[in-house]
Design an enzyme around this catalytic site. Structure first.
Site, PDB file in Angstrom:
ATOM      1  CD  GLU A 162      -1.573   2.404   1.925  1.00 55.39           C
ATOM      2  OE1 GLU A 162      -2.368   3.352   1.896  1.00 55.39           O
ATOM      3  OE2 GLU A 162      -0.455   2.474   2.488  1.00 55.39           O
ATOM      4  CD  GLU A 163       2.379   3.122   4.054  1.00 50.75           C
ATOM      5  OE1 GLU A 163       2.341   4.161   3.382  1.00 50.75           O
ATOM      6  OE2 GLU A 163       1.859   3.008   5.182  1.00 50.75           O
ATOM      7  CG  ASP A 295     -12.371  -1.793  23.362  1.00 49.71           C
ATOM      8  OD1 ASP A 295     -12.853  -2.739  22.709  1.00 49.71           O
ATOM      9  OD2 ASP A 295     -12.590  -1.623  24.586  1.00 49.71           O
TER      10      ASP A 295
HETATM   11  N1  PHE Z   1      -3.079   5.386   3.505  1.00 50.68           N
HETATM   12  C1  PHE Z   1      -2.292   6.221   4.340  1.00 50.68           C
HETATM   13  C2  PHE Z   1      -1.011   5.515   4.719  1.00 50.68           C
HETATM   14  O1  PHE Z   1      -0.978   4.326   4.836  1.00 50.68           O
HETATM   15  C3  PHE Z   1      -2.991   6.576   5.614  1.00 50.68           C
HETATM   16  C4  PHE Z   1      -4.331   7.166   5.401  1.00 50.68           C
HETATM   17  C5  PHE Z   1      -5.431   6.396   5.574  1.00 50.68           C
HETATM   18  C6  PHE Z   1      -4.457   8.476   5.033  1.00 50.68           C
HETATM   19  C7  PHE Z   1      -6.698   6.917   5.383  1.00 50.68           C
HETATM   20  C8  PHE Z   1      -5.697   9.046   4.831  1.00 50.68           C
HETATM   21  C9  PHE Z   1      -6.811   8.261   5.030  1.00 50.68           C
HETATM   22  O2  PHE Z   1      -0.017   6.114   4.928  1.00 50.68           O
HETATM   23 ZN    ZN Z   2       1.227   4.769   5.659  1.00 50.09          ZN
HETATM   24 ZN    ZN Z   3      -1.757   3.172   6.063  1.00 49.79          ZN
END
Ligand code: PHE
Ligand code: ZN
Ligand code: ZN
Ligand code: CA
Length: 473
Positions: A162-163, A295
Site C-alpha cells: 500500500e505504501e 477497542d
Molecule cells: N493510507 C495512508 C497511509 O498508509 C494513511 C491514510 C489512511 C491516510 C486513510 C488518509 C486516510 O499512509
Molecule cells: Zn502509511
Molecule cells: Zn496506512
C-alpha cells in the site's frame, strides 16, 4: 455481468430491517460480539516483534513483510479460512496479499473487509497499519470462532505494498474476472484505527458506499462517539474497489493532520497536535497506540461484518427455460445431490442415457431402499414449473399385476412429502422413456425433488434415471 443486467432482484431489504426485534425468524442477525481488544493487542505485539527481529520494519520487499503475511495467513488457516498468498511484484521487490474467505454462504454475494499489512521502511508500522490489520484479523477470527454460516460470503484482504502506491489492492482488483468483481457487494477499509491522539473519521467518498457509511456513523453514535466524514479519495486501498463502482466505506483515526480545538472537545486528546505524531516514522511502535480508539474501532468492524454477513442482497432469478437442477445428468457424480451414497454411478452394468453417469436405484434383488434428492428454489415469478427425467427399467420380476419393486418421485416441501408418481417393475422399458410432472404449485418455494427406490426381498428391478430437469416457463 453488470449489476444492471442481473435477473430481477427479489426481496432486497435494508440491513436495518434485519435488526428489528421480533422480526421474521429468517431475518434475525446475531448481535455482534465484543471484539477482544486483548486479542487484538496481542496481534499488534506480534507485528512489533516481527519488526524488531527483521530490521525494525515490515516493509515491502523486506523480510518483516513476508513474516507478517505468513503469520496472518497461518492464523486464518488455523481458524478454517480458505486462504491465498497472492504474489505480485513492485518497484521494491516481491510482495504478497493474503486473501481469506470464509467458505460458507452465498458466493454470489461477497462482503469484503481489508487493511494494508505493510509498513513504510522507516518503522514497524504499528498504528499504520498494524492496527487495521490486527483489527480485521481479530474480527475474522471471532467470526470463525462463532462457527456461523452467513447468508453472504465473507472475504478478508491483507494488502501488500500500500505504501508504494496501493499496489497490492490494485493488483487484486485487476486480477478479478468481471464476474468475480460483480459479486463483491461491499468493501470496507481500515487503515490506521488506533492513532494516539485519535479522531473518529468515516470515509465519505463514494455515493455507492453511503449505506455502509451511514451504518458506521449510526454505530458510533449509538456508542456515544461523534464522527466526522473524511473524503479519503485515493489515499488507501478502497480506491481500487471504488473505481470499479463497488460500494466502499471505512474508518480512520487520523494521520499527519492536526486535531482542531473543536475536535479535541468532542474526542479528547490534544488540540494543535497531529492525530498520529509518529505517522511514517520509526516511533510508530507498540507504544504509538490509543487502546480506547482501537477497542471502539474493532467493535465497529465486528458490527459491520456481522450485519453485512446477513444482509439480503436479493436472489438472482434464473430466466424461464433454465434447468434449475444442478448436475442434472449426474456426470459430476454425486455433486449437488444428497441421499444414499452409491446409486449415482458410472458402473457400466446399465447404460447411461447421455454421458456415462446415471442414477441407478435398486437392482440387487434384496429388500432395500435408496433415495437421492436435490433442493431447488422455484422462482415465484414462474408461470409454470415442471420436473422431467428419463428412466429405464429392467426387471427379473415376472410380468403380472403386482408392483413388487418401486421408485417414487417425490417433492418435499418443509415437513410435507408428496409423491408425484410411482413407477415399478410393471413399467419395464429397456429403452429410456421420459416422464414429466407438474410442479407449478411449488413456485416461490424451495423444495427437494427426490427419487426413492424400494425393492422387495427377491428378483431385482433396476430403475436407471438420467437427464433430469426442472424448468419453468
Ligand atoms: N493510507 C495512508 C497511509 O498508509 C494513511 C491514510 C489512511 C491516510 C486513510 C488518509 C486516510 O499512509
Ligand atoms: Zn502509511
Ligand atoms: Zn496506512
Ligand atoms: Ca448421464
Amino acid at each position: 455481468m453488470p449489476k444492471s443486467l442481473r435477473y430481477a432482484v427479489l426481496g432486497a431489504a435494508p440491513v436495518a430491517a434485519l435488526l428489528v426485534p421480533g422480526g421474521p425468524a429468517t431475518a434475525t442477525v446475531a448481535a455482534s460480539p465484543d471484539i477482544s481488544v486483548t486479542n487484538t493487542k496481542a496481534h499488534l505485539d506480534q507485528f512489533q516483534s516481527i519488526a524488531t527481529s527483521n530490521g525494525g520494519n515490515r516493509s515491502t520487499g523486506r523480510p518483516g513483510y513476508r513474516a507478517s503475511a505468513d503469520w496472518v495467513k497461518a492464523k486464518l488457516d488455523a481458524a478454517g479460512y480458505t486462504t491465498t498468498l497472492q504474489q505480485f511484484s513492485t518497484s521494491a521487490g516481491t510482495s504478497y496479499n493474503v486473501i481469506a474467505e470464509w467458505p460458507h454462504g452465498d458466493a454470489n454475494h461477497v462482503v469484503m473487509a481489508g487493511s494494508h499489512l505493510d509498513s513504510v521502511s522507516s518503522g514497524p508500522g504499528i498504528n499504520d497499519n498494524g492496527s487495521g490489520s490486527a483489527g480485521v484479523l481479530e474480527v475474522a477470527l471471532a467470526y470463525a470462532a462463532g462457527g456461523q454460516t452467513p447468508k453472504n460470503r465473507l472475504r478478508f484482504g491483507f494488502w501488500g505494498a500500500e505504501e508504494l502506491g496501493l499496489v497490492g489492492s490494485k493488483y487484486y482488483v485487476n486480477n478479478l474476472s468481471a464476474a468475480e468483481r460483480d459479486k463483491v457487494e461491499l468493501y470496507l477499509n481500515f487503515d490506521m484505527i488506533a492513532s494516539p491522539n485519535p479522531g473518529y473519521f468515516v470515509y465519505d467518498d463514494n455515493p455507492a458506499g453511503d449505506g455502509a457509511r451511514d451504518d458506521l456513523v449510526a454505530y458510533f453514535t449509538g456508542k456515544g462517539v461523534q464522527t466526522e466524514y473524511i473524503d479519503v479519495q485515493g489515499r488507501s486501498d478502497h480506491a481500487a474497489f471504488r473505481s470499479l463502482g463497488i460500494p466502499t466505506a471505512g474508518t480512520f483515526s487520523g494521520a499527519e493532520g492536526i486535531k482542531s480545538s473543536s475536535q479535541a472537545t468532542k474526542w479528547g486528546g490534544s488540540a494543535g497536535q497531529a492525530f498520529d505524531p509518529c505517522y511514517h516514522r520509526s516511533c510508530d511502535t507498540i507504544s504509538n497506540l490509543d487502546l480506547t480508539s482501537l477497542d471502539r474501532q474493532i467493535d465497529a468492524i465486528g458490527h459491520m461484518i456481522w450485519s453485512y454477513a446477513q444482509k439480503d442482497y436479493g436472489s438472482t432469478q434464473p430466466p424461464a427455460g433454465d434447468n434449475l437442477i444442478l448436475n442434472p445428468g449426474f456426470e459430476s457424480g454425486a455433486v449437488n445431490w444428497t441421499g444414499t451414497s452409491g446409486p449415482i454411478t458410472n458402473n457400466t452394468g446399465r447404460p447411461a442415457r447421455t454421458g456415462t453417469w446415471k442414477l441407478w436405484l435398486q437392482g440387487n434383488g434384496r429388500s432395500t431402499t435408496e433415495n437421492v434428492g436435490q433442493s431447488v428454489a422455484i422462482p415465484a415469478s414462474a408461470a409454470a414449473a415442471s420436473l422431467s427425467f428419463w428412466i429405464r427399467i429392467d426387471t427379473s420380476e415376472t410380468t403380472g399385476t403386482t408392483a413388487y419393486d418401486t421408485v417414487k418421485v417425490q417433492v418435499v416441501d418443509g415437513s410435507t412429502t408428496t409423491t408425484l408418481g410411482t413407477l415399478s417393475n410393471l413399467n419395464k422399458s429397456t429403452s429410456y422413456v421420459q416422464k414429466t410432472f407438474d410442479l407449478t404449485q411449488y413456485k416461490g418455494k424451495t423444495v427437494t425433488v427426490k427419487f426413492v427406490g424400494q425393492e422387495d426381498s427377491s428378483l431385482q428391478t433396476s430403475f436407471v434415471i438420467d437427464d433430469t430437469a426442472l424448468t419453468t416457463s
